[in-house]
Design an enzyme around this catalytic site. Structure first.
Site, PDB file in Angstrom:
ATOM      1  N   CYS A 189       3.015  -5.089   6.523  1.00 27.45           N
ATOM      2  CA  CYS A 189       2.743  -4.740   5.132  1.00 27.45           C
ATOM      3  C   CYS A 189       3.995  -4.175   4.456  1.00 27.45           C
ATOM      4  O   CYS A 189       5.004  -3.901   5.096  1.00 27.45           O
ATOM      5  CB  CYS A 189       1.619  -3.707   5.049  1.00 27.45           C
ATOM      6  SG  CYS A 189      -0.007  -4.414   5.422  1.00 27.45           S
TER       7      CYS A 189
ATOM      8  N   HIS B  24       0.843  -1.212   0.000  1.00 26.58           N
ATOM      9  CA  HIS B  24       0.000   0.000   0.000  1.00 26.58           C
ATOM     10  C   HIS B  24       0.871   1.253   0.000  1.00 26.58           C
ATOM     11  O   HIS B  24       2.085   1.205   0.254  1.00 26.58           O
ATOM     12  CB  HIS B  24      -0.948   0.016   1.197  1.00 26.58           C
ATOM     13  CG  HIS B  24      -0.258   0.073   2.533  1.00 26.58           C
ATOM     14  ND1 HIS B  24       0.211   1.258   3.081  1.00 26.58           N
ATOM     15  CD2 HIS B  24       0.040  -0.901   3.431  1.00 26.58           C
ATOM     16  CE1 HIS B  24       0.756   1.011   4.255  1.00 26.58           C
ATOM     17  NE2 HIS B  24       0.664  -0.309   4.496  1.00 26.58           N
TER      18      HIS B  24
END
Length: 348
Positions: free
Chosen positions: A324, A308
């Site tokens: 992440c 992201h």
């Protein structure tokens, strides 16, 4: 006058003796030849005319049964596979063929048979080969050959490493044409004059993905180098671009392994994991906005972990996330447009 009558009586008596005697001789001859095959009779292509039953059986054993008893050899390169008569459960009905030929030889009545023998007549008749085998045994033999000869195809594939992709080329497979081989074997079992050596009929089995198709099969491939904080993008298996990233911190490392991009979202909400590090936010859904740390794009690949965007540019090049992979917003937007759903991702 008396002398003339006496002469007629003697002549008639002589004719009676000749007829009766000749008939008896003819009957004896017919009986004597009751096990003889008429001239012109052929069994399975073998001329047995003029032979006795025993002689005909001996000839058929030598000319037919012995030949059919030879094993059939299936050849594949240097390998040989033998189908024996016993394995095929082969049986030649010699007695039945000879009896059929004898019945045809004895066709007609007594007079016609005697006349035929006296004049050297022939009975032009053909008795077909009577042979039986086990189709199931033939199929079982074919299956055994196929298990030895068949080679499955190998698809072209990609082996990822931390910084590159290695291509493993495809290889064609090979398969025995089972129906064709079974038909060939059955023909050989039924024809004693045909060659007993046959080549295994095979066909090429193409892989689903060939070397030539491999690049098109992988329009995109992502490699994550956690130690170098680098994401490498390959397009059609050629290196395209490297991006600076942030990865999971100690205790919350980005999971290593091979995955695929299974979720793509624009301006995603943050589904906060129910973990202790999330504090009071655990389990909540944070909509897009200033409080949402997941910026611009989301490419999920494993159990809540994904790629992201972030506005914390200073974290790039470090182990700073909760698992992440962070990218700058321009970079993640560019990557998002280049990476289709189900793109492979390798985290090392």
């Amino acid at each position: 006058m008396v002398k003339k009558r006496r002469w007629v009586s003697v002549l008639v008596a002589a004719l009676v003796v000749l007829v009766v005697g000749g008939g008896a001789a003819a009957f004896a001859l017919d009986r004597a030849r009751s096990d003889m095959l008429a001239h012109g009779v052929r069994i399975a292509g073998v001329d047995v005319g003029g032979m006795t039953e025993g002689e005909a059986r001996a000839v058929l054993q030598r000319r037919i049964v012995r030949r059919l008893g030879h094993p059939i050899v299936v050849v594949d390169g240097a390998r040989r596979y033998h189908l024996t008569a016993a394995q095929a459960k082969l049986h030649v009905d010699v007695q039945g063929m000879v009896q059929s030929a004898l019945q045809r030889s004895r066709s007609g009545n007594f007079v016609s048979r005697v006349y035929r023998e006296a004049t050297g007549g022939r009975v032009e008749t053909r008795v077909r080969l009577q042979v039986a085998y086990s189709p199931a045994a033939v199929r079982s033999f074919v299956a055994r050959v196929a298990r030895a000869v068949d080679r499955p195809p190998s698809e072209a594939r990609v082996v990822p490493s931390v910084s590159s992709l290695k291509t493993i080329p495809s290889r064609n497979g090979l398969a025995v044409y089972r129906r064709g081989l079974a038909r060939v074997l059955e023909n050989r079992l039924l024809h004693p004059r045909w060659r007993r050596v046959v080549s295994a009929p095979t066909r090429v089995v193409r892989p689903k993905v060939t070397t030539a198709q491999l690049a098109a099969h992988y329009p995109a491939f992502i490699l994550i180098d956690r130690n170098a904080f680098t994401l490498r993008l390959f397009r059609n298996l050629r290196f395209y671009k490297a991006y600076r990233i942030a990865v999971g911190r100690q205790g919350l490392e980005t999971p290593a392994g091979e995955y695929t991009i299974d979720d793509k979202q624009v301006n995603p909400s943050w589904h906060v994991p129910k973990s202790s590090w999330a504090g009071s936010l655990a389990g909540q859904i944070i909509p897009p906005g200033p409080a949402d740390p997941i910026k611009a794009r989301w490419l999920g690949f494993y159990n809540g972990a994904g790629i992201h965007g972030t506005d914390d540019i200073g974290s790039l090049g470090t182990a700073a996330s909760h698992g992440c992979i962070r990218m700058s917003i321009p970079d993640v937007e560019e990557l998002f447009s280049l990476v289709p759903l189900h793109t492979p991702i390798y985290v090392a």
